[in-house]
Design an enzyme around this catalytic site. Structure first.
Site, PDB file in Angstrom:
ATOM      1  N   ASP A   1      -3.972  -4.654   1.334  1.00  0.00           N
ATOM      2  CA  ASP A   1      -4.320  -3.997   2.589  1.00  0.00           C
ATOM      3  C   ASP A   1      -5.739  -4.432   2.945  1.00  0.00           C
ATOM      4  OD1 ASP A   1      -5.010  -2.344   4.655  1.00  0.00           O
ATOM      5  OD2 ASP A   1      -4.610  -0.467   3.595  1.00  0.00           O
TER       6      ASP A   1
ATOM      7  N   ASP B   1       3.092   5.002   4.698  1.00  0.00           N
ATOM      8  CA  ASP B   1       2.805   4.631   6.086  1.00  0.00           C
ATOM      9  C   ASP B   1       2.657   3.118   6.243  1.00  0.00           C
ATOM     10  OD1 ASP B   1       0.456   4.686   4.602  1.00  0.00           O
ATOM     11  OD2 ASP B   1      -0.747   5.668   6.143  1.00  0.00           O
TER      12      ASP B   1
ATOM     13  N   GLU C   1      -3.938   1.640  -2.978  1.00  0.00           N
ATOM     14  CA  GLU C   1      -4.019   3.077  -2.694  1.00  0.00           C
ATOM     15  C   GLU C   1      -3.059   3.874  -3.591  1.00  0.00           C
ATOM     16  OE1 GLU C   1      -5.138   5.744   1.223  1.00  0.00           O
ATOM     17  OE2 GLU C   1      -4.021   3.883   1.532  1.00  0.00           O
TER      18      GLU C   1
ATOM     19  N   ASN D   1      -7.050  -4.039   5.886  1.00  0.00           N
ATOM     20  CA  ASN D   1      -7.586  -3.065   6.844  1.00  0.00           C
ATOM     21  C   ASN D   1      -8.138  -3.712   8.116  1.00  0.00           C
ATOM     22  OD1 ASN D   1      -7.405  -0.211   6.631  1.00  0.00           O
ATOM     23  ND2 ASN D   1      -8.482  -0.296   4.673  1.00  0.00           N
TER      24      ASN D   1
ATOM     25  N   ASN E   1       0.875  -1.166   0.000  1.00  0.00           N
ATOM     26  CA  ASN E   1       0.000   0.000   0.000  1.00  0.00           C
ATOM     27  C   ASN E   1       0.914   1.218   0.000  1.00  0.00           C
ATOM     28  OD1 ASN E   1      -1.432   2.336   0.877  1.00  0.00           O
ATOM     29  ND2 ASN E   1      -3.046   1.059   1.738  1.00  0.00           N
TER      30      ASN E   1
ATOM     31  N   TYR F   1      -7.753  -3.710  -1.953  1.00  0.00           N
ATOM     32  CA  TYR F   1      -7.685  -2.650  -0.956  1.00  0.00           C
ATOM     33  C   TYR F   1      -9.051  -2.599  -0.280  1.00  0.00           C
ATOM     34  CZ  TYR F   1      -7.276   2.075   1.015  1.00  0.00           C
ATOM     35  OH  TYR F   1      -7.254   3.155   1.880  1.00  0.00           O
TER      36      TYR F   1
END
Length: 254
Positions: A144, A241, A35, A146, A7, A105
């Site tokens: 990702d 990040d 992303e 999440n 990501n 994602y």
């Protein structure tokens, strides 16, 4: 075979922070992004002649988006689960001779959990989609997701128990996905490894102190277990990040 997932939290920004150095150094067969936050024509990447890029852009500018850079020519490419219901560019599926590759994602429930109902409904559709693919040939899923699945996957479990990405509902959806016939490849190799994270808040000193979450995954159909060689987290790599994650396998279906 080497697969990478990252990501990048905006590919244009990540390119300015060393993305291409890492990309060339890893020399992956399949390099997946989440992303990307860009539209068609907004970036020119010198990936080398070996790679073909596949992009899924969100309709909303500067938002979401996924990509796969592949050395291998797929039999087919699919964008989203249902083409008319996936405006956020969240999924790409590449079909190869021996397996499907899916990069994803997963929608964020948002800090106030206002998007949690949508997230949970999306999770059910995504799980059903993967099960349907798995019935045809094995699946490797990366991206990702999440969610920090277990307490070992997050630094401060107690303080985050009902926060987005660590709610009981989101964690349960991850459990149900794994129970549907998939392996968390990192935990397959390192079931007890602590302090192994893939995302850190941008607050000061958080990454330096490794106060993180493991929310990026390589999942694989359970029957691929004999083909898995290693899974790792390249936490030293900056530029986003999130950090990149890597899966190495034997050749599948050759």
């Amino acid at each position: 075979m080497k697969l990478v997932s990252w990501n990048v939290n905006g590919l244009r920004a990540c390119v300015n922070k060393g993305f291409l150095d890492y990309f060339k150094e890893t020399d992956a067969d399949l390099f997946c992004l989440q992303e990307t936050k860009l539209q068609d024509g907004q970036i020119e990447l010198e990936l080398g002649e070996a790679y073909t890029p596949y992009w899924n852009y969100a309709i909303k500018k500067g938002y979401s988006g996924t990509a796969v850079f592949s050395k291998r020519k797929p039999l087919s490419v699919r964008y989203g689960m249902e083409a008319d219901q996936e405006p956020e560019g969240r999924i790409i599926t590449l079909e190869f001779d021996g397996f499907h590759l899916v990069t994803v994602y997963t929608p964020n429930a948002k800090r106030d959990l206002s998007r949690l109902p949508y997230r949970l409904e999306w999770e059910d559709r995504f799980r059903n989609y993967l099960v349907q693919l798995d019935a045809l040939k094995p699946v490797i899923v990366c991206g990702d997701l999440n969610v920090a699945h277990q307490e070992i996957d997050i630094k401060n479990a107690k303080a985050n128990r009902n926060n987005s990405g660590f709610t009981p509902e989101e964690r349960d959806k991850m459990t149900r996905l794994l129970d549907a016939g998939f392996i968390d490849t990192f935990r397959h190799f390192y079931p007890d490894r602590e302090d192994a994270y893939t995302w850190w808040s941008n607050m000061p000193k958080v990454r330096e102190r490794n106060v993180g979450w493991r929310i990026d995954y390589f999942l694989a159909s359970a029957r691929l277990a004999p083909s898995l060689l290693d899974a790792r987290i390249d936490a030293h790599v900056l530029g986003s990040d999130h950090c990149p994650i890597v899966l190495e396998t034997k050749e599948i279906g050759v």
